[in-house]
Design a protein around this motif. Structure first.
Motif, PDB file in Angstrom:
ATOM      1  N   LYS A   3       2.409   7.790   2.494  1.00  0.00           N
ATOM      2  CA  LYS A   3       0.955   7.664   2.288  1.00  0.00           C
ATOM      3  C   LYS A   3       0.276   9.008   2.522  1.00  0.00           C
ATOM      4  O   LYS A   3      -0.626   9.403   1.778  1.00  0.00           O
ATOM      5  CB  LYS A   3       0.375   6.589   3.214  1.00  0.00           C
ATOM      6  N   LYS A  10     -10.898   0.255   2.427  1.00  0.00           N
ATOM      7  CA  LYS A  10      -9.978   0.679   1.373  1.00  0.00           C
ATOM      8  C   LYS A  10     -10.457   1.943   0.666  1.00  0.00           C
ATOM      9  O   LYS A  10      -9.666   2.739   0.170  1.00  0.00           O
ATOM     10  CB  LYS A  10      -9.800  -0.448   0.344  1.00  0.00           C
ATOM     11  N   ASP A  27       0.824  -1.206   0.000  1.00  0.00           N
ATOM     12  CA  ASP A  27       0.000   0.000   0.000  1.00  0.00           C
ATOM     13  C   ASP A  27       0.860   1.259   0.000  1.00  0.00           C
ATOM     14  O   ASP A  27       0.612   2.202  -0.751  1.00  0.00           O
ATOM     15  CB  ASP A  27      -0.938  -0.010   1.212  1.00  0.00           C
TER      16      ASP A  27
END
Length: 377
Positions: A169, A250, A32
């Protein structure tokens, strides 16, 4: 014995040798984060949690009379023969050792979570008397971290270069300027009973929202369906009504939710640091017991700050929480942004789209005689 049988039963298996690739990602859980800067279709992944096992590598390792899982990891990497090994699991001690066994390999990690030095955290190493001994066996070519404080600590026990990149992220998401209501980041744990202060803080924040006529949102933590139900029930039992529970998934736009809130309340989570890095008005209110080793997780512990400050609080009472939240509610955006700059050393840098990071890593890899550009997004 039962534990090993469970692993063998639940794992997926590959029978052919791993394919060669110049870029290998250590730990599939890094996907991710790494996907924010690298083209995942061009790189390979190494599962390190026994969720997928390559039997060809296992048999080759056994033939060498090596039976440790780390031996399997090293052989897997040798089969893939990458130029670069990357992970976002920055607190994995085994990753630090890999370069000793494959010296020509370039290793890079991205910090994936808040490092506190608390119980079980990698920075517990800082307490050991002969901390310098680790530098002989722990090597990482490039350590990309949230802030300068973390950089300084990693340098104490790992040999290598550091770069303050912020959270990759967090960097990937554009900052949203619309603000309304209060969002409380859940730190509920399934591994322990909730601390008394946790329930206390939730009730106080709700009361504050009711008095100030602000919407209260709870940012859920768990992704597993049964855990999500438990988490929602936990908050419902405390708050009863007049709140919105936003479950984790998600599709959830977590950073946008933080940006759109007038005040973010965090108890020392990674999201709290990232929110400060995005210059959101964020209250860091600790719910852990005020004693060792929990105290090491408190805001400002390593920088020797006071128990409470403009936006942080390590002791809970209605009066103190209200004061902290009022500090954030009443300060102008301009003054807040100037104030939070003074804490950059220990919060989280922000580099939109990771542009500076990608440029730096490309140059770094060139010095290692490797062209990373075709793999970058």
């Amino acid at each position: 014995m039962l534990r090993y049988l469970k692993i063998l039963f639940e794992a997926g298996y590959d029978f052919l040798p791993p394919k060669k690739n110049e870029v290998l990602v250590y730990d599939y859980h890094s996907k991710d984060a790494v996907s924010k800067i690298l083209k995942t279709q061009k790189i390979s992944f190494l599962s390190t949690r026994k969720e997928r096992i390559n039997l060809y590598v296992v048999f080759k390792t056994f033939l060498e009379l090596k039976f440790k899982y780390f031996d399997y990891i090293i052989n897997f990497i040798k089969f893939v023969n990458p130029k670069i090994l990357i992970t976002s699991i920055d607190n994995n001690k085994e990753f630090y050792r890999i370069k000793n066994f494959i010296p020509h390999l370039t290793t890079i990690f991205f910090q994936g979570g808040h490092r506190t030095g608390g119980n079980g955290d990698i920075f517990q190493i800082l307490e050991e008397k002969n901390i310098g001994k680790y530098k002989k066996k722990y090597q990482v070519d490039l350590m990309c971290v949230f802030n300068q404080m973390t950089s300084n600590f990693y340098k104490k026990f790992i040999s290598g270069n550091t770069y303050v990149s912020g959270s990759i992220k967090n960097n990937f998401e554009k900052i949203n300027k619309k603000k309304e209501g209060v969002i409380l980041v859940s730190v509920l744990s399934l591994n322990r009973k909730p601390f008394k202060k946790e329930r206390q803080l939730i009730k106080i924040v709700k009361k504050y929202c009711e008095e100030k006529r602000l919407r209260l949102k709870i940012l859920g933590r768990f992704k597993n369906n049964s855990d999500k139900k438990f988490e929602k029930s936990y908050f419902s039992n405390i708050l009863n009504k007049n709140f919105t529970f936003i479950e984790n998934s998600k599709k959830r736009k977590t950073y946008q939710l933080l940006d759109r809130s007038e005040i973010v309340v965090s108890s020392g989570s990674t999201l709290g640091l990232e929110s400060l890095g995005r210059q959101n008005k964020t209250a860091i209110i600790q719910v852990l017991p005020n004693k060792y080793p929990y105290k090491k997780s408190f805001w400002g512990y390593f920088t020797k700050r006071k128990e409470s400050g403009f936006f942080w609080l390590n002791d809970i009472s209605e009066k103190k929480v209200f004061k902290t939240l009022n500090n954030l509610k009443l300060i102008s955006d301009f003054k807040w942004k100037n104030k939070i700059k003074n804490y950059k050393f220990e919060t989280c840098d922000y580099d939109y789209k990771n542009l500076k990071l990608k440029n730096m890593i490309e140059k770094f890899c060139k010095k290692q005689n490797f062209n990373l550009k075709p793999f970058l997004k």
